[in-house]
Scaffold this motif. Structure first.
Motif, PDB file in Angstrom:
ATOM      1  N   PRO A 292       0.805  -1.241   0.000  1.00 17.88           N
ATOM      2  CA  PRO A 292       0.000   0.000   0.000  1.00 17.88           C
ATOM      3  C   PRO A 292       0.835   1.287   0.000  1.00 17.88           C
ATOM      4  CG  PRO A 292      -0.230  -1.199   2.089  1.00 17.88           C
ATOM      5  CD  PRO A 292       0.483  -2.104   1.140  1.00 17.88           C
ATOM      6  N   GLY A 293       1.981   1.284   0.651  1.00 20.94           N
ATOM      7  CA  GLY A 293       2.832   2.485   0.660  1.00 20.94           C
ATOM      8  C   GLY A 293       3.368   2.724  -0.743  1.00 20.94           C
TER       9      GLY A 293
ATOM     10  N   THR B 241      -3.374   5.723   3.149  1.00 22.87           N
ATOM     11  CA  THR B 241      -4.158   6.578   4.049  1.00 22.87           C
ATOM     12  C   THR B 241      -5.566   6.762   3.488  1.00 22.87           C
ATOM     13  OG1 THR B 241      -3.650   8.675   2.952  1.00 22.87           O
ATOM     14  CG2 THR B 241      -2.068   7.927   4.614  1.00 22.87           C
ATOM     15  N   ILE B 242      -6.453   7.193   4.372  1.00 22.02           N
ATOM     16  CA  ILE B 242      -7.844   7.449   3.962  1.00 22.02           C
ATOM     17  C   ILE B 242      -7.894   8.561   2.907  1.00 22.02           C
ATOM     18  CG2 ILE B 242     -10.093   8.297   4.764  1.00 22.02           C
ATOM     19  CD1 ILE B 242      -9.545   5.580   5.891  1.00 22.02           C
TER      20      ILE B 242
ATOM     21  N   GLY C 148       3.270   2.172   7.897  1.00 23.00           N
ATOM     22  CA  GLY C 148       2.430   2.127   6.699  1.00 23.00           C
ATOM     23  C   GLY C 148       2.288   0.742   6.114  1.00 23.00           C
ATOM     24  N   GLY C 149       2.875  -0.274   6.748  1.00 23.11           N
ATOM     25  CA  GLY C 149       2.715  -1.655   6.276  1.00 23.11           C
ATOM     26  C   GLY C 149       1.529  -2.337   6.927  1.00 23.11           C
ATOM     27  N   PHE C 150       1.008  -1.738   7.994  1.00 26.37           N
ATOM     28  CA  PHE C 150      -0.195  -2.193   8.705  1.00 26.37           C
ATOM     29  C   PHE C 150       0.034  -3.378   9.643  1.00 26.37           C
ATOM     30  CE2 PHE C 150      -3.198   0.590   6.708  1.00 26.37           C
ATOM     31  CZ  PHE C 150      -2.642   0.859   5.469  1.00 26.37           C
ATOM     32  N   GLY C 151       1.203  -4.041   9.568  1.00 26.68           N
ATOM     33  CA  GLY C 151       1.460  -5.153  10.472  1.00 26.68           C
ATOM     34  C   GLY C 151       0.344  -6.183  10.425  1.00 26.68           C
ATOM     35  N   VAL C 152      -0.117  -6.593  11.613  1.00 26.49           N
ATOM     36  CA  VAL C 152      -1.127  -7.665  11.675  1.00 26.49           C
ATOM     37  C   VAL C 152      -2.470  -7.216  11.090  1.00 26.49           C
ATOM     38  CG1 VAL C 152      -2.065  -7.167  13.983  1.00 26.49           C
ATOM     39  CG2 VAL C 152      -1.925  -9.547  13.154  1.00 26.49           C
TER      40      VAL C 152
ATOM     41  N   PHE D 122     -11.013  -0.424   5.736  1.00 21.39           N
ATOM     42  CA  PHE D 122      -9.837   0.440   5.842  1.00 21.39           C
ATOM     43  C   PHE D 122     -10.058   1.513   6.910  1.00 21.39           C
ATOM     44  CE2 PHE D 122      -6.992   3.547   3.369  1.00 21.39           C
ATOM     45  CZ  PHE D 122      -5.834   2.998   3.891  1.00 21.39           C
ATOM     46  N   GLU D 123     -11.285   2.043   6.970  1.00 25.82           N
ATOM     47  CA  GLU D 123     -11.602   3.057   7.983  1.00 25.82           C
ATOM     48  C   GLU D 123     -11.494   2.478   9.396  1.00 25.82           C
ATOM     49  OE1 GLU D 123     -14.733   5.980   5.669  1.00 25.82           O
ATOM     50  OE2 GLU D 123     -15.462   4.082   6.442  1.00 25.82           O
ATOM     51  N   LEU D 124     -11.916   1.224   9.553  1.00 22.50           N
ATOM     52  CA  LEU D 124     -11.810   0.611  10.890  1.00 22.50           C
ATOM     53  C   LEU D 124     -10.342   0.462  11.311  1.00 22.50           C
ATOM     54  CD1 LEU D 124     -14.622  -2.092  10.659  1.00 22.50           C
ATOM     55  CD2 LEU D 124     -14.571  -0.133  12.213  1.00 22.50           C
TER      56      LEU D 124
END
Ligand code: NAP
Length: 315
Positions: A77-78, A103-104, A170-174, A295-297
């Motif tokens: 995503p980054g 990002t949103i 920015g990788g979001f991890g889990v 994504f918002e959550l």
């Protein structure tokens, strides 16, 4: 603005960007099996697909004279925003791997740009295409949901070997796998899902979490999620929904559905073939499919979640 709808008498000429694990495991076979698409070129800094013209980045792909109609983005995503914006600016229909951006604001901007340019934007959620998800949504539609338990536990070393980006900022991890559970929950639950609190564990040498717990609500029903990236042995991708008429169970990422009193039902995995079939439909109809609720959550969890530091992690 002139519509970028392709000539439906021929295939959709597709460029595939980011030739990594998911592109090879799922996108390439699904594209080959779908006669609405012709893979005409790829873009990846280090990887190529045998027999297909390749470029080092999306700008070279777009400028490559391939008469493209559409792009499918499979990069992390980054950095995806600039790639997506370039595709839209070139009048190309666009399919995004999950999560749709970093990002949103990025994804809402891309949605505005796609509408203005008259191209299809499809924010895919592959887990929603798992066999049990649509029957689960239909079954729940007529029932009162009383409680939801989401347990999403997998081994990062097994499913994401060496993917350093996933634990970077920015990788979001889990949340990279966890967002799949949220994509199913936001599809099958009859009411909106709201985050109330969250906590997460970030290894001392990384920027993104390996574990997270979310307390959410759908109407009056509590929705609790537990995400863990360090699960060894059997892997767990389960959602249980208690209703006024018994408990619905989705297992194996939505592929096995068990209704109260019934036996587990499993259908063959067709997530990516279904995504590409849907993309072809959207392009043909000049439509958008943009849903950013999962994504918002995740963004909300990063906004209000409590952080704790965990032990250092190495792949
Ligand atoms: P991956 O194996 O790391 O592949 C992504 C590819 O994108 C890389 O091989 C790399 O190819 C390219 N890339 C471009 N910019 C990059 C950057 N800044 N950092 C790292 N790679 C970059 O990742 P993946 O598992 O395929 O995941 C890609 C996307 O698909 C993610 O959004 C992920 O959430 C989603 N997804 C993954 C899975 C899964 O099981 N792995 C399942 C469903 C969805 P070059 O080096 O050649 O440029």
């Amino acid at each position: 603005m002139e519509s970028a709808r392709p000539d439906l008498s021929r295939e959709i000429r597709l460029g595939l960007v980011g030739i990594g694990k998911i592109a090879r495991d799922q996108h390439l076979p699904a594209i080959v099996d779908n006669d609405r698409f012709e893979l005409v070129a790829t873009a990846s800094r280090n990887a190529q697909v045998d027999g297909i013209p390749s470029h080092g980045d999306i700008d070279a792909l777009i400028a490559g004279g391939h008469q493209l109609d559409a792009i499918s983005l499979c990069t992390p995503p980054g950095g995806r925003f600039d790639q997506a914006a370039a595709a839209i600016a070139a009048g190309l229909h666009l399919m995004l791997e999950k999560p749709p951006a970093a990002t949103i604001r990025e994804i809402t901007t891309l949605a505005e740009q796609a509408r203005a340019r008259g191209v299809t934007l499809f924010t895919t959620w592959h887990s929603r295409e798992a066999a049990g998800v649509e029957p689960a949504r239909k079954w729940l539609a007529g029932r009162r949901v009383e409680a939801v338990r989401i347990t999403w536990k997998e081994d990062i070393r097994r499913w994401h070997p060496g993917q350093e980006w996933i634990l970077a900022a920015g990788g979001f991890g889990v949340f990279d796998p966890g967002i799949n559970a949220l994509s199913i929950a936001t599809r099958i639950l009859p009411g909106p899902v709201i985050l109330e609190s969250a906590s997460m564990e970030v290894p001392e040498n990384r920027a993104s979490p390996l574990r997270a717990e979310l307390e959410m609500r759908s109407g009056a029903a509590p929705v609790r999620a537990e995400f863990d990236f360090l699960q060894t042995g059997p892997q767990t991708w389960d959602i249980e929904v208690d209703t006024d008429q018994g408990t619905l169970r989705l297992a194996m990422g939505g592929n096995i559905l068990r209704l109260p009193g019934g036996a587990p039902v499993r259908a063959p995995d067709a997530e990516y073939p279904r995504l590409y079939a849907r993309f072809a439909e959207l392009v043909a109809g000049g439509e958008q499919d943009i849903d950013i609720r999962p994504f918002e959550l995740v963004a909300d969890a990063f906004l209000i979640g409590a952080r704790r530091t965990g032990p250092a992690f190495a792949f």
